[in-house]
Design an enzyme around this catalytic site. Structure first.
Site, short mmCIF file in Angstrom:
data_model
loop_
_atom_site.label_atom_id
_atom_site.label_comp_id
_atom_site.label_asym_id
_atom_site.label_seq_id
_atom_site.Cartn_x
_atom_site.Cartn_y
_atom_site.Cartn_z
N THR A 85 0.84 -1.21 0.00
CA THR A 85 0.00 0.00 0.00
C THR A 85 0.87 1.25 0.00
O THR A 85 0.52 2.26 -0.58
CB THR A 85 -0.91 0.02 1.25
N ARG B 152 7.64 -2.56 2.88
CA ARG B 152 7.69 -2.65 4.35
C ARG B 152 8.14 -4.04 4.72
O ARG B 152 7.54 -5.03 4.28
CB ARG B 152 6.28 -2.48 4.95
N SER C 201 6.07 4.17 8.50
CA SER C 201 4.90 4.93 8.96
C SER C 201 4.58 4.70 10.43
O SER C 201 5.40 4.96 11.29
CB SER C 201 3.72 4.58 8.07
N HIS C 202 3.43 4.15 10.69
CA HIS C 202 2.93 3.98 12.06
C HIS C 202 3.38 2.66 12.68
O HIS C 202 3.03 2.38 13.82
CB HIS C 202 1.41 4.03 12.03
N ASP D 118 1.81 10.34 13.48
CA ASP D 118 2.44 9.02 13.49
C ASP D 118 3.94 9.08 13.24
O ASP D 118 4.54 10.16 13.22
CB ASP D 118 1.76 8.10 12.46
N ASP E 125 5.97 8.91 10.69
CA ASP E 125 6.52 9.77 9.64
C ASP E 125 5.72 11.05 9.44
O ASP E 125 5.96 11.78 8.46
CB ASP E 125 6.63 8.99 8.32
N ASP F 164 2.54 11.75 8.68
CA ASP F 164 1.46 11.98 7.71
C ASP F 164 0.07 11.68 8.27
O ASP F 164 -0.92 12.10 7.69
CB ASP F 164 1.71 11.23 6.39
N ARG F 165 0.01 10.97 9.38
CA ARG F 165 -1.31 10.68 9.96
C ARG F 165 -1.66 11.67 11.06
O ARG F 165 -0.77 12.30 11.63
CB ARG F 165 -1.33 9.28 10.57
N THR G 292 -7.78 2.06 -1.30
CA THR G 292 -6.95 2.41 -0.15
C THR G 292 -5.52 2.74 -0.59
O THR G 292 -4.96 2.04 -1.42
CB THR G 292 -6.94 1.22 0.82
N GLU H 275 -8.47 9.46 4.25
CA GLU H 275 -8.71 8.04 4.47
C GLU H 275 -9.14 7.84 5.90
O GLU H 275 -8.74 8.60 6.79
CB GLU H 275 -7.43 7.24 4.22
N GLU H 276 -9.89 6.77 6.11
CA GLU H 276 -10.36 6.45 7.47
C GLU H 276 -9.21 6.16 8.42
O GLU H 276 -9.37 6.19 9.63
CB GLU H 276 -11.35 5.29 7.45
N SER H 277 -8.03 5.85 7.85
CA SER H 277 -6.88 5.45 8.65
C SER H 277 -6.08 6.66 9.12
O SER H 277 -4.86 6.67 9.05
CB SER H 277 -6.00 4.53 7.82
N LYS I 12 -0.54 12.57 2.58
CA LYS I 12 -1.36 13.03 3.68
C LYS I 12 -0.46 13.78 4.65
O LYS I 12 0.76 13.61 4.61
CB LYS I 12 -2.09 11.88 4.34
C1 G1P Z 1 -2.90 1.33 5.80
C2 G1P Z 1 -4.18 2.12 5.76
C3 G1P Z 1 -4.24 2.94 4.50
C4 G1P Z 1 -3.00 3.81 4.38
C5 G1P Z 1 -1.75 2.98 4.53
C6 G1P Z 1 -0.50 3.84 4.58
O1 G1P Z 1 -2.84 0.45 4.72
O2 G1P Z 1 -5.30 1.28 5.87
O3 G1P Z 1 -5.41 3.70 4.49
O4 G1P Z 1 -2.98 4.48 3.15
O5 G1P Z 1 -1.80 2.20 5.73
O6 G1P Z 1 -0.52 4.73 5.65
P1 G1P Z 1 -3.25 -1.10 4.82
O7 G1P Z 1 -2.41 -1.69 5.91
O8 G1P Z 1 -4.70 -1.12 5.19
O9 G1P Z 1 -2.99 -1.66 3.46
ZN ZN Z 2 2.54 7.46 8.18
#
Ligand code: G1P
Ligand code: ZN
Length: 543
Positions: free
Chosen positions: A18, A22, A113-114, A277, A279, A281-282, A344, A363-365, A376
């Protein structure tokens, strides 16, 4: 300087998900692993000869070492210039901004990221294109293809560069420009928001707590919120980035940022609170006594963005990922602007933003952003909220209630089942996929399915099509459930179940979220045979 060409054997599984590649940190630390992926990126973009790149990361474990490797390889591959954040740090939105401001050809962002950081945690690397946004699928597919056939990479044998001192140094024929990570980003924020009004609001006593979660936003938040906007010292919590994020999980949601949530829910809590988060962006938005879901936050920002100078002319349109609630759709409809539903992942917003079709997306995330960059942006969302609070002079809770009373409320929650056995998770998805056609008309725990399909996205700008982007079940009465597997996890599979139900403005707007969604959650459990297939009776995380 002699350029070394080293032979290598392709690694399996270097497929960008996504958001880039990773993996476990130790996987990235294997000899040649990072090198093979970086060379594959360079090959996939027809080389970096004569190009300018931006490089930086969230400061997690292995960030510093990986940047040195990337710099040597960029030089050996003929890049003209690399712009690096001081100390190797750049938040993802700041990297996106630098790529755009400096008209770079692209950038490499080091982050998972997170996800937690550390030698036994996660690492990641993502390539962004010249518009500052994540590489679209056509490029990530090419990168993956390169990783499967790579036989050599180019590098140098040089000592590490000092990245702590600002200025330009040479690495072979390439210039390495070390810049302050915050300056350009802070200037961009100042151009979008009414800093005077926000400053006055702090001077009037509005209290804010911003939890940087020991991650990269610390220096940005301290410079902007405390130094420039005059919020008192101590407003920014956990503001010094550390390689393992203080051993925490730098994901700004009610589970991982619980201390902050507890703080705003207490009697003497701050008026406004937010977190970002790993990095940067969240974002998570909280007001005294209230948590704003990311889907609601996007809708509120869309409805109020015109109150900030950078958006005074109004917004062209909004976009949200498919699993994100339909709250922003209602705002777009009322405003008479377009609303898009994308798969997504932020990479799907890039074309819409470049084409000027949308101004805001989310995004909902916990991701919200606008056309100011192509990622983001956590701190941006916080500043837009602050600007709105400064103009409307209402509490977060009152703004949210007013929003629901105008547009209705989309009750929404995401249930995550983490580290599920991969075969079991894929089996569950395959089984529901096979039954999609037969589901409409059937009832499960009292909920009748009205439609069931697999989401495909037809990009209205470049005509590309992305299939298999999640399963979407609609229920009689307006409820909805979405099922998909995470593309960012590094262990087993993560099943995400997204639940939503709409309540009109004159309906009950104050039901507890999980209670409001319990019937739909029950229906999903039955449709998927969730407990038997995954061995789980409750989600690991509910946001
Ligand atoms: C998750 C989030 C998605 C976001 C991505 C990167 O991806 O659900 O909205 O863009 O992290 O921050 P997922 O693990 O669901 O593929
Ligand atoms: Zn992030």
């Amino acid at each position: 300087m002699t350029i070394l060409t080293k032979t290598c054997t392709p690694f399996e599984g270097q497929k960008p998900g996504t958001s880039g590649l990773r993996k476990k940190t130790r996987a990235f630390m294997q000899p040649d692993y990072l090198e093979c992926f970086v060379q594959s990126v360079f090959n996939a973009i027809e080389g970096v000869s004569g190009k300018t790149l931006v490089v930086g990361g969230d400061g997690r474990f292995f960030n510093a070492e990986a940047i040195q490797t990337i710099l040597r390889m960029a030089s050996a591959n003929g890049a003209a210039r690399v712009i690096v954040g001081q100390g190797g740090l750049l938040s993802t939105p700041a990297a996106s901004n630098l790529i755009r401001q400096r008209k770079a050809d692209g950038g490499l962002i080091l982050s998972a990221s997170h996800n937690p950081g550390g030698i036994d945690a996660d690492f990641g690397l993502k390539y962004n294109i010249a518009n500052g946004g994540p590489a679209p699928e056509a490029i990530t597919d090419r990168i993956f293809a390169e990783t499967t056939s790579l036989s050599s990479y180019a590098t140098l044998e040089t000592p590490d560069l000092d990245l702590d001192t600002l200025g330009t140094v040479a690495l072979g024929d390439m210039a390495v420009e070390i810049v302050d990570p915050v300056t350009d980003y802070a200037a961009l924020m100042q151009s979008l928001f009414d800093f005077d009004a926000i400053r006055a609001m702090f001077a009037d006593g509005l209290t804010l707590r911003f939890d940087a979660m020991h991650a990269v936003t610390g220096p940005y938040a301290t410079a902007i919120l405390e130094d420039q906007l005059g919020a008192p010292k101590g407003t920014v919590l956990n503001g010094v980035p550390s390689v393992d994020f203080g051993k925490g999980h730098p994901d700004p949601n009610p589970i991982w940022a619980k201390p902050l949530v507890d703080m705003v829910m207490s009697e003497d809590g701050p008026d406004f609170a937010a977190a970002s988060d790993g990095d940067g962006d969240r974002n998570m938005i909280l007001g005294k006594g209230v948590y704003v879901t990311p889907s609601d936050s996007l809708a509120v920002l869309a409805a109020n963005a015109h109150l900030a100078p950078g958006y005074a002319r109004g917004i062209a349109g909004v976009a949200r990922s498919m699993p994100t609630s339909g709250a922003c759709d209602r705002v777009a409809k009322a405003m008479g602007v377009e609303c898009f539903e994308t798969p997504t992942g932020w990479k799907f917003f890039g074309n819409l933003l470049d084409a000027g079709r949308v101004t805001l997306c989310g995004e909902e995330s916990a991701g919200t952003g606008s056309d100011h960059v192509r990622e983001k942006d956590g701190l941006w969302a916080v500043l837009l909220w602050l600007n709105i609070l400064a103009v409307r002079k209402m509490s977060v809770r009152d703004i949210l209630m007013d929003h629901w009373q105008t547009y209705g409320r989309n009750y929404y929650s995401r249930h995550d089942y983490e580290a599920v056995d991969s075969d079991a998770a894929h089996g569950l998805m395959a089984d529901v996929t096979a039954r999609l056609e037969s589901l409409p008309g059937q009832s499960f725990r009292g909920c009748e399915v009205t439609s069931a399909d697999q989401f495909s996205y037809h990009d209205p700008v470049d005509g590309s099509v992305s299939h298999n982007q999640g399963l979407c079940l609609s229920f009689k009465g307006g409820g909805r459930a979405v099922l998909r597997l995470s593309g960012t996890g590094t262990e087993g599979a993560t099943l995400r179940v997204y639940l939503e139900r709409y309540e009109a403005p004159d309906g009950d707007l104050t039901i507890e979220t999980q209670a409001a969604l319990a019937e739909i959650a029950g229906a999903v459990a039955q449709i998927t045979d969730l407990a038997a297939r995954t061995g789980r009776t409750a989600p690991d995380v509910m946001t």
